[in-house]
Design an enzyme around this catalytic site. Structure first.
Site, PDB file in Angstrom:
ATOM      1  N   PHE A  26     -29.670 -37.602  56.682  1.00  0.00           N
ATOM      2  CA  PHE A  26     -29.559 -36.367  57.484  1.00  0.00           C
ATOM      3  C   PHE A  26     -28.126 -35.933  57.802  1.00  0.00           C
ATOM      4  O   PHE A  26     -27.877 -35.396  58.879  1.00  0.00           O
ATOM      5  CB  PHE A  26     -30.332 -36.507  58.817  1.00  0.00           C
ATOM      6  CG  PHE A  26     -31.611 -37.267  58.715  1.00  0.00           C
ATOM      7  CD1 PHE A  26     -32.659 -36.774  57.953  1.00  0.00           C
ATOM      8  CD2 PHE A  26     -31.788 -38.476  59.367  1.00  0.00           C
ATOM      9  CE1 PHE A  26     -33.857 -37.473  57.845  1.00  0.00           C
ATOM     10  CE2 PHE A  26     -32.972 -39.189  59.268  1.00  0.00           C
ATOM     11  CZ  PHE A  26     -34.008 -38.691  58.499  1.00  0.00           C
ATOM     12  N   HIS A  27     -27.202 -36.130  56.857  1.00  0.00           N
ATOM     13  CA  HIS A  27     -25.814 -35.777  57.157  1.00  0.00           C
ATOM     14  C   HIS A  27     -25.205 -34.777  56.174  1.00  0.00           C
ATOM     15  O   HIS A  27     -24.053 -34.952  55.759  1.00  0.00           O
ATOM     16  CB  HIS A  27     -24.950 -37.051  57.179  1.00  0.00           C
ATOM     17  CG  HIS A  27     -25.386 -38.062  58.175  1.00  0.00           C
ATOM     18  ND1 HIS A  27     -25.107 -39.411  58.063  1.00  0.00           N
ATOM     19  CD2 HIS A  27     -26.101 -37.933  59.322  1.00  0.00           C
ATOM     20  CE1 HIS A  27     -25.623 -40.063  59.094  1.00  0.00           C
ATOM     21  NE2 HIS A  27     -26.238 -39.193  59.871  1.00  0.00           N
ATOM     22  N   PRO A  28     -25.916 -33.720  55.766  1.00  0.00           N
ATOM     23  CA  PRO A  28     -25.261 -32.772  54.858  1.00  0.00           C
ATOM     24  C   PRO A  28     -24.000 -32.199  55.501  1.00  0.00           C
ATOM     25  O   PRO A  28     -23.975 -31.895  56.688  1.00  0.00           O
ATOM     26  CB  PRO A  28     -26.307 -31.678  54.611  1.00  0.00           C
ATOM     27  CG  PRO A  28     -27.450 -31.967  55.498  1.00  0.00           C
ATOM     28  CD  PRO A  28     -27.286 -33.327  56.089  1.00  0.00           C
TER      29      PRO A  28
END
Ligand code: FAD
Length: 537
Positions: A469-471
């Site tokens: 979840f770290h774009p």
């Protein structure tokens, strides 16, 4: 079209947007409009840390995106949750409080971004924080974002720490302190057992200010320009198109997936892409939407020999009720923790100069992050490569501002990423085989003992790995000479006036860790830069 006038118009009330709304309205001199596409953050499970599972797939507060089919992931479309409510992704995230490695920021500065070395940003990390452990060289107190200890030990985390010692990985009580290497407990962004999103930490205390207006269910459609000067934002709310004029600045804080989309919709981006959708070019900036990076997690799951996992609690009605009562009366226990308790930053290869993999130890197991837990006793070691080399993009798929853009992370396209992930999975197995941890391992559920070769482990990752979840990186900060740079070191968009981007998209390279605290730091620093430009001494 109805139009209102403001000094600053901020798009997106997420991790960054709420910080900006608070800081820019604090001295009362400037009027601020904050536009948020999602609803108010009234969904009750947002506040409870374990509510993570209730928001993970919930379109009420989550954009529920999917990537394009991924060439190196067996053509799978990978599920990408993203917060859509006040607080943005900080309202639905896993609460892990991590800053990254100091070398990440020194690397940003070395790329020509003055003012972003670790020594430069540490004061902002200290400013944003209220660390329950008290003030120190590394930590602050009295800041809006609470960093709390988990408060209780768990046998499995203790076993992981002992397992690390057997392999020469030191115990580390503070991954955000002097060194990142090691294994220990995470701190969480909770306040007295409740989630501390940026909506609760920053926005709520500012809501009563007369110079701040917050509009929810208000989706920005495009930025308006007069030549190369941004003049405001056109947005959609309750079936109407409205305009907001920004006398000073428009600030995009819509996150790494939607800030580049807004720029592209507004005529700022790669010219060929804009022309494809008939969008007049305001400013050619080939880097808008490029440089997309994300952390991929391979979740190695073990069956546990003892009924001590959260799976066991949730499958027993009396234990679930007890857990609920414990939370209601003491704000402690599994409901106050969320998902991941133990963490590790390690070197999968002794030749690397700093940790290249991060582990999240969850005392539960499920098929996907946030999906229902297994019926057996299980725990998960999630392995994530910290500095991926693979690069992707976010590009318009249509000129419709309400349609999602194409999101293509290109996971595992770089050979180094494949090799590091496989080494990380092997490290998880070595930990599980130690004297300390093997006592808790009844068997490996995933990938399963039959997967032994590098290719088989890679196949497991291609088939099952997902985002952590770290774009980031889609409006890269960098000097004008960098062909992919979108913003300068003041986060102002190159070649335009009156517009900045302030969110996860400006990271030139993804930090080695979770991204919420780094984004809040970016927004704290941006607020100072914006106010300094408005009120020169
Ligand atoms: C499920 C999940 C778990 C995570 N776990 C952790 C964790 O444990 N620890 C950690 O440090 N990080 C975690 N992260 C990552 C971290 O929360 C994000 O990197 C960070 O919140 C991003 O902040 P941002 O301000 O860039 O974007 P966001 O917080 O996503 O904010 C963007 C906001 O803009 C709004 N918006 C978008 N487009 C428009 C538009 N056109 N008009 C108006 N509003 C718009 C969105 O609705 C959203 O509210 C997690 C993220 C997710 C999704």
């Amino acid at each position: 079209m109805t139009s209102t006038d403001w000094d600053y118009v901020i798009v997106g009330a997420g991790s960054a947007g709420c910080v900006l709304a608070n800081r820019l309205s604090a001295d009362g001199r400037h009027s601020v409009l904050l536009l948020e596409a999602g609803p108010p953050d009234t969904y009750p499970w947002i506040r409870v840390p374990i509510g993570y599972a209730k928001t993970m797939f919930n379109p009420r507060v989550n954009w529920c995106f999917k990537t394009e089919p991924e060439p190196q992931m067996n053509g799978r479309q990978v599920y990408w949750p993203s917060g859509k409510t006040l607080g943005g992704s900080s309202a639905i995230n896993g609460l892990i409080y991590i800053r990254g490695h100091r070398a990440d920021y020194d690397g940003w500065a070395a790329q020509g971004n003055r003012g972003w070395s670790y020594a430069d940003v540490l004061p902002y990390f200290r400013k944003l924080e209220h660390n329950v452990r008290g003030e120190s060289e590394w930590h602050g107190v009295g800041g809006p974002l609470w960093a709390s200890d988990i408060g209780a030990k768990h046998e499995l985390v203790e076993a992981l720490i002992a397992a690390g010692a057997e392999l020469g990985i030191p115990a580390n009580a503070d991954f955000n302190g002097a060194t990142q290497d090691g294994v220990g407990y995470y701190q969480l962004t909770t306040r007295k057992g409740f989630r501390c999103s940026t909506a609760s930490a920053y926005l709520r205390p500012a809501r009563s200010r007369g110079n701040l207006r917050v509009e929810t269910d208000a989706r920005a459609l495009r930025v308006s320009f007069d030549g190369v000067r941004a003049t405001g934002v056109v947005y959609h709310q309750a079936g109407r198109e409205l305009a907001a004029t920004a006398r000073r600045e428009v600030i995009l804080a819509a996150g790494a997936l939607l800030s580049p989309q807004l720029l592209q919709l507004s005529g700022v981006g790669p010219p060929a892409l804009l022309q494809q959708f008939g969008i007049p070019v305001v400013r050619e900036l080939p880097g808008v939407g490029e440089n997309l990076q994300d952390h991929l997690q391979a979740r190695v799951i073990f069956r546990c020999t003892k009924p001590i996992t959260t799976n066991d609690v949730l499958k027993s009605l009396p234990r679930t009720l007890l857990m609920g009562m414990r939370y209601v009366f003491t704000r402690t226990g599994p409901m106050a923790i969320g998902i991941n308790q133990g963490g590790m930053f390690a070197r999968s290869d002794p030749a690397v100069d700093r940790p290249d993999v991060q582990f999240h130890l969850a005392t539960l197991s499920s098929d996907m992050a946030g999906s229902p837990v297994h019926t057996f006793s299980g725990f998960t070691m999630s392995v994530c490569q910290l500095r991926p080399r693979s690069r992707g993009h976010v590009r318009l798929k249509s000129a419709d501002p309400l349609a999602a853009p194409a999101m293509q992370p290109n996971y595992l396209t770089a050979p180094e990423d494949r090799a590091t992930l496989v080494r990380g999975i092997r490290l998880a197995r070595r930990l599980a085989a130690t004297r300390a941890l093997s006592a808790y391992v009844a068997g490996e559920y995933r990938p399963g003992a039959e997967a032994t070769t590098d290719d088989e482990l890679l196949d497991f990752a291609r088939d099952k790995a997902g985002t952590i979840f770290h774009p980031a990186g889609t409006c890269k900060m960098g000097p004008a000479a960098d062909p992919l740079a979108v913003v300068d070191s003041g986060l102002a968009v190159h070649g335009l006036a009156g517009i900045r981007v302030v969110d996860c998209s400006v990271m030139p390279a993804l930090v080695s860790g979770n991204t919420n605290a780094p984004v809040i730091m970016i927004a704290e620093k941006a607020a100072d830069l914006i106010l300094a430009a408005a009120n020169p001494r």
